[in-house]
Design a protein around this motif. Structure first.
Motif, PDB file in Angstrom:
ATOM      1  N   UNK A   1      -7.518 -15.907 -22.058  1.00  0.00           N
ATOM      2  CA  UNK A   1      -7.589 -16.691 -20.840  1.00  0.00           C
ATOM      3  C   UNK A   1      -6.927 -15.911 -19.710  1.00  0.00           C
ATOM      4  N   UNK A   2      -7.420 -16.162 -18.507  1.00  0.00           N
ATOM      5  CA  UNK A   2      -6.882 -15.496 -17.327  1.00  0.00           C
ATOM      6  C   UNK A   2      -5.493 -16.024 -17.017  1.00  0.00           C
ATOM      7  N   UNK A   3      -4.559 -15.132 -16.812  1.00  0.00           N
ATOM      8  CA  UNK A   3      -3.231 -15.530 -16.361  1.00  0.00           C
ATOM      9  C   UNK A   3      -3.164 -15.401 -14.842  1.00  0.00           C
ATOM     10  N   UNK A   4      -3.418 -14.169 -14.351  1.00  0.00           N
ATOM     11  CA  UNK A   4      -3.419 -13.963 -12.903  1.00  0.00           C
ATOM     12  C   UNK A   4      -4.096 -12.641 -12.589  1.00  0.00           C
ATOM     13  N   UNK A   5      -4.454 -12.457 -11.328  1.00  0.00           N
ATOM     14  CA  UNK A   5      -5.037 -11.215 -10.826  1.00  0.00           C
ATOM     15  C   UNK A   5      -4.146 -10.670  -9.729  1.00  0.00           C
ATOM     16  N   UNK A   6      -4.125  -9.345  -9.625  1.00  0.00           N
ATOM     17  CA  UNK A   6      -3.417  -8.713  -8.515  1.00  0.00           C
ATOM     18  C   UNK A   6      -4.306  -7.613  -7.946  1.00  0.00           C
ATOM     19  N   UNK A   7      -4.102  -7.317  -6.698  1.00  0.00           N
ATOM     20  CA  UNK A   7      -4.858  -6.248  -6.032  1.00  0.00           C
ATOM     21  C   UNK A   7      -3.917  -5.076  -5.811  1.00  0.00           C
ATOM     22  N   UNK A   8      -4.402  -3.884  -6.157  1.00  0.00           N
ATOM     23  CA  UNK A   8      -3.587  -2.679  -5.987  1.00  0.00           C
ATOM     24  C   UNK A   8      -4.429  -1.607  -5.316  1.00  0.00           C
ATOM     25  N   UNK A   9      -3.805  -0.875  -4.399  1.00  0.00           N
ATOM     26  CA  UNK A   9      -4.427   0.276  -3.747  1.00  0.00           C
ATOM     27  C   UNK A   9      -3.686   1.520  -4.210  1.00  0.00           C
ATOM     28  N   UNK A  10      -4.432   2.454  -4.758  1.00  0.00           N
ATOM     29  CA  UNK A  10      -3.828   3.694  -5.260  1.00  0.00           C
ATOM     30  C   UNK A  10      -4.248   4.855  -4.371  1.00  0.00           C
ATOM     31  N   UNK A  11      -3.303   5.492  -3.670  1.00  0.00           N
ATOM     32  CA  UNK A  11      -3.622   6.671  -2.867  1.00  0.00           C
ATOM     33  C   UNK A  11      -3.622   7.930  -3.739  1.00  0.00           C
ATOM     34  N   UNK A  12      -4.574   8.811  -3.483  1.00  0.00           N
ATOM     35  CA  UNK A  12      -4.698  10.071  -4.217  1.00  0.00           C
ATOM     36  C   UNK A  12      -4.799  11.231  -3.234  1.00  0.00           C
ATOM     37  N   UNK A  13      -4.436  12.416  -3.723  1.00  0.00           N
ATOM     38  CA  UNK A  13      -4.664  13.657  -2.974  1.00  0.00           C
ATOM     39  C   UNK A  13      -5.220  14.683  -3.940  1.00  0.00           C
ATOM     40  N   UNK A  14      -6.292  15.338  -3.529  1.00  0.00           N
ATOM     41  CA  UNK A  14      -6.895  16.397  -4.333  1.00  0.00           C
ATOM     42  C   UNK A  14      -6.064  17.661  -4.158  1.00  0.00           C
ATOM     43  N   UNK A  15      -5.678  18.277  -5.249  1.00  0.00           N
ATOM     44  CA  UNK A  15      -4.886  19.504  -5.176  1.00  0.00           C
ATOM     45  C   UNK A  15      -5.754  20.732  -4.926  1.00  0.00           C
ATOM     46  N   UNK A  16      -7.074  20.555  -4.944  1.00  0.00           N
ATOM     47  CA  UNK A  16      -7.983  21.672  -4.687  1.00  0.00           C
ATOM     48  C   UNK A  16      -8.386  21.732  -3.221  1.00  0.00           C
ATOM     49  N   UNK A  17      -8.898  20.607  -2.677  1.00  0.00           N
ATOM     50  CA  UNK A  17      -9.379  20.627  -1.285  1.00  0.00           C
ATOM     51  C   UNK A  17      -8.468  19.846  -0.335  1.00  0.00           C
ATOM     52  N   UNK A  18      -7.388  19.249  -0.856  1.00  0.00           N
ATOM     53  CA  UNK A  18      -6.390  18.511  -0.087  1.00  0.00           C
ATOM     54  C   UNK A  18      -6.934  17.239   0.563  1.00  0.00           C
ATOM     55  N   UNK A  19      -8.051  16.735   0.064  1.00  0.00           N
ATOM     56  CA  UNK A  19      -8.605  15.473   0.555  1.00  0.00           C
ATOM     57  C   UNK A  19      -7.696  14.329   0.102  1.00  0.00           C
ATOM     58  N   UNK A  20      -7.408  13.402   1.024  1.00  0.00           N
ATOM     59  CA  UNK A  20      -6.562  12.243   0.728  1.00  0.00           C
ATOM     60  C   UNK A  20      -7.422  10.995   0.864  1.00  0.00           C
TER      61      UNK A  20
END
Length: 141
Positions: free
Chosen positions: A2-21
Motif C-alpha cells: 500500500x502507498x504510504x507517501x510520495x515525495x518529489x526530488x530534483x537531482x542535479x548532475x554535471x557531465x565530467x566529459x562535456x561539463x553539461x549541467x
C-alpha cells in the motif's frame, strides 16, 4: 503493498566529459507491505526507473561519467546553469574501431601453453631423475 507517501526530488548532475549541467525530476513512492518492509519506487513521468545514483547518461554527449550535486544545489548556485537555452557544445566522439572477430579455433594456443608449462616440468623431472641415479649409485649400462 500500500502507498504510504510520495515525495518529489530534483537531482542535479554535471557531465565530467562535456561539463553539461542539468537537473532531473523524480517522484519517489515509499511503499510498505504491512510487515515492516519498505520499498522506494522511483518514477520519471509516471514510469518506474532506476534510482538516480545507478548510472544515468549525459543528454548532451551520452557519457556515463557524471557527478551529482545535493538536491537543491542548482537553486543556490544558478551560475552553474548556462543562461542561454542552447545545448552545450558537443565533444567529438572518439573514433570507434570495428570489433574484431576472433578466429573460430585458436590452434596455436594449446600447443604454446603445453610448451610453456611442459618444458620446465620436463627439465625438473629430468634433473631429479639424474640426481637420484647419481646419488643412489645405481650402475649405468
Amino acid at each position: 503493498m500500500r502507498d504510504e507517501f510520495e515525495s518529489r526530488e530534483s537531482w542535479p548532475f554535471e557531465c565530467l566529459r562535456c561539463l553539461h549541467v542539468w537537473e532531473e525530476d523524480y517522484v519517489v513512492r515509499h511503499l510498505s507491505d504491512g510487515h515492516g518492509h519498505t520499498v522506494q519506487v522511483w518514477l520519471r513521468h509516471g514510469v518506474p526507473v532506476q534510482p538516480p545514483w545507478s548510472g544515468p547518461c549525459c543528454p548532451a554527449c551520452g557519457s556515463s561519467s557524471l557527478t551529482s550535486f545535493p538536491p537543491g544545489y542548482l537553486d543556490r548556485h544558478p551560475e552553474l546553469v548556462a543562461a542561454d537555452p542552447l545545448p552545450p557544445a558537443r565533444v567529438p566522439a572518439l573514433p570507434v574501431e570495428p570489433a574484431r572477430q576472433r578466429p573460430a579455433v585458436r590452434a596455436g594456443l594449446p600447443r604454446r601453453l603445453l610448451i610453456v608449462t611442459g618444458l620446465p616440468v620436463l627439465a625438473l623431472v629430468a634433473y631429479e631423475l639424474y640426481r637420484y641415479l647419481l646419488i643412489s649409485g645405481v650402475p649405468h649400462h
